[in-house]
Scaffold this motif. Structure first.
Motif, short mmCIF file in Angstrom:
data_model
loop_
_atom_site.label_atom_id
_atom_site.label_comp_id
_atom_site.label_asym_id
_atom_site.label_seq_id
_atom_site.Cartn_x
_atom_site.Cartn_y
_atom_site.Cartn_z
N THR A 1 0.02 -15.75 -7.67
CA THR A 1 -0.05 -14.08 -7.67
C THR A 1 -1.08 -13.89 -6.73
N LYS B 1 0.33 -13.94 -3.28
CA LYS B 1 1.14 -12.81 -2.70
C LYS B 1 0.43 -11.82 -2.57
N SER B 2 -0.60 -11.55 -3.35
CA SER B 2 -1.58 -10.20 -3.29
C SER B 2 -2.17 -10.22 -1.98
N ARG C 1 0.30 -9.37 3.03
CA ARG C 1 1.14 -7.92 3.11
C ARG C 1 2.13 -8.04 4.26
N LEU C 2 3.40 -8.13 3.62
CA LEU C 2 4.61 -8.32 4.52
C LEU C 2 5.18 -6.86 4.82
N ALA D 1 4.06 -16.03 3.78
CA ALA D 1 4.65 -14.52 3.50
C ALA D 1 5.95 -14.31 3.42
N HIS E 1 7.50 -13.60 -0.65
CA HIS E 1 7.87 -12.09 -0.75
C HIS E 1 9.59 -11.92 -0.65
N LEU E 2 10.09 -12.91 0.17
CA LEU E 2 11.63 -12.52 0.28
C LEU E 2 12.49 -13.50 -0.62
#
Length: 306
Positions: free
Chosen positions: A103, A106-107, A110-111, A140, A144-145
């Motif tokens: 977490t 991920k935070s 920024r993608l 990232a 994210h993906l």
């Protein structure tokens, strides 16, 4: 286990191995610090590197003067000092990138940009230049993906660091990692199967598989792999850049290049360098200037690095 990672490599024995493992434990501990504290430590480390890493400082200054000849000596000094700070900060960030809570990771990543360029299963080569945040860019994308990615693996000499780096880069998204020694075939197969290839083709690896094309106006030995992969897999090229910020990183997916590749590998490679120049100018101190980018010279030309 992904291709290319030799899980059987034994840990480094004796004092060197103990020193390596202590260093990695320190990185894990540093990864738990607030980001502002870690960046302050990176600032201090960068200042020390600038003072004591004389050879790398001279390489970076030479590169900067060649690429930005309009800058006065004081501007060069300030720019290279800031580059060492960004380099050190990005290195220390690997502690939380590869060891931190998902977490938190991920935070801090920024993608943004043209994320639609990564939608679908069309063969895609990601042009990822050597900015200091290149590992953050990879992380990232994978965190994210909801898509598998493919990367190229080059073993490190230090077995303990090699294991740490390789496992860190495989944390998220079940990526496929292919050893460089395996050649083109498995990479092209991965591209055709819909796995975007994260490619960093902007370093000087000698004259082999390279052509001399302009980079900031200087004939520069440049790998032709971006054009070759795109042609072999009938793939589009999507640039991805990573910029270190106070909050973490901004990782930008740029629109796919139109009219690329062509039948002319040299022209394609020259275009890659032109596009790269534009990307560098957006955050010049964050490009990887400590590498001898102009080490390989055309026949008969004098070396830049003494």
């Amino acid at each position: 286990m992904s291709e290319g990672f030799d899980a059987g490599r034994p840990p480094t024995p004796g004092w060197p191995g103990w020193r390596n493992r202590m260093g990695l434990r320190l990185m894990r501990l540093l990864g738990r610090l607030p980001l502002s504290w870690l960046r302050a430590l990176g600032w201090l480390t960068g200042q020390l590197l600038y003072l004591f890493a004389r050879r790398r400082r001279q390489i970076a200054k030479t590169n900067w003067r060649l690429c930005f000849p309009e800058h006065a000596p004081l501007q060069v000094d300030r720019a290279v000092r800031l580059h060492f700070v960004r380099f050190a900060q990005a290195w220390l960030d690997r502690g939380w990138l590869w060891e931190g809570q998902p977490t938190r990771v991920k935070s801090r990543l920024r993608l943004q940009g043209d994320l639609q360029a990564l939608a679908g299963e069309a063969p895609t080569v990601l042009f990822a230049p050597h900015f200091v945040g290149m590992d953050a860019g990879w992380t990232a994308l994978t965190v994210h993906l909801d898509r598998r990615f493919c990367g190229i693996y080059a073993p490190q000499l230090n077995a303990d660091v090699d294991r740490w780096m390789t496992l860190g880069r495989q944390r998220f998204g079940n990526p496929r990692i292919v050893a460089r020694r395996q050649g083109l075939k498995p990479l092209v197969a991965a591209l055709r199967a819909g796995l975007p290839l994260y490619l960093l083709p902007d370093m000087d690896h000698g004259a082999r598989d390279s052509v001399f094309v302009p980079f900031f106006g200087i004939p520069t030995a440049t790998l032709t792999s971006l054009s070759r992969f795109a042609r072999l897999a009938d793939a589009r090229v999507v640039p991805v850049t990573s910029r270190l910020t106070a909050e973490g990183y901004e990782v930008t997916v740029h629109p796919a290049w139109s009219g690329f590749p062509t039948r002319d590998v040299e022209a394609d490679t020259a275009r890659m360098n032109r596009e790269l120049e534009d990307l560098i100018r957006q955050a010049p101190e964050q490009y990887y200037w400590v590498h001898q980018r102009f080490k390989t010279r055309p026949p008969g030309q004098d070396p830049f690095y003494r």
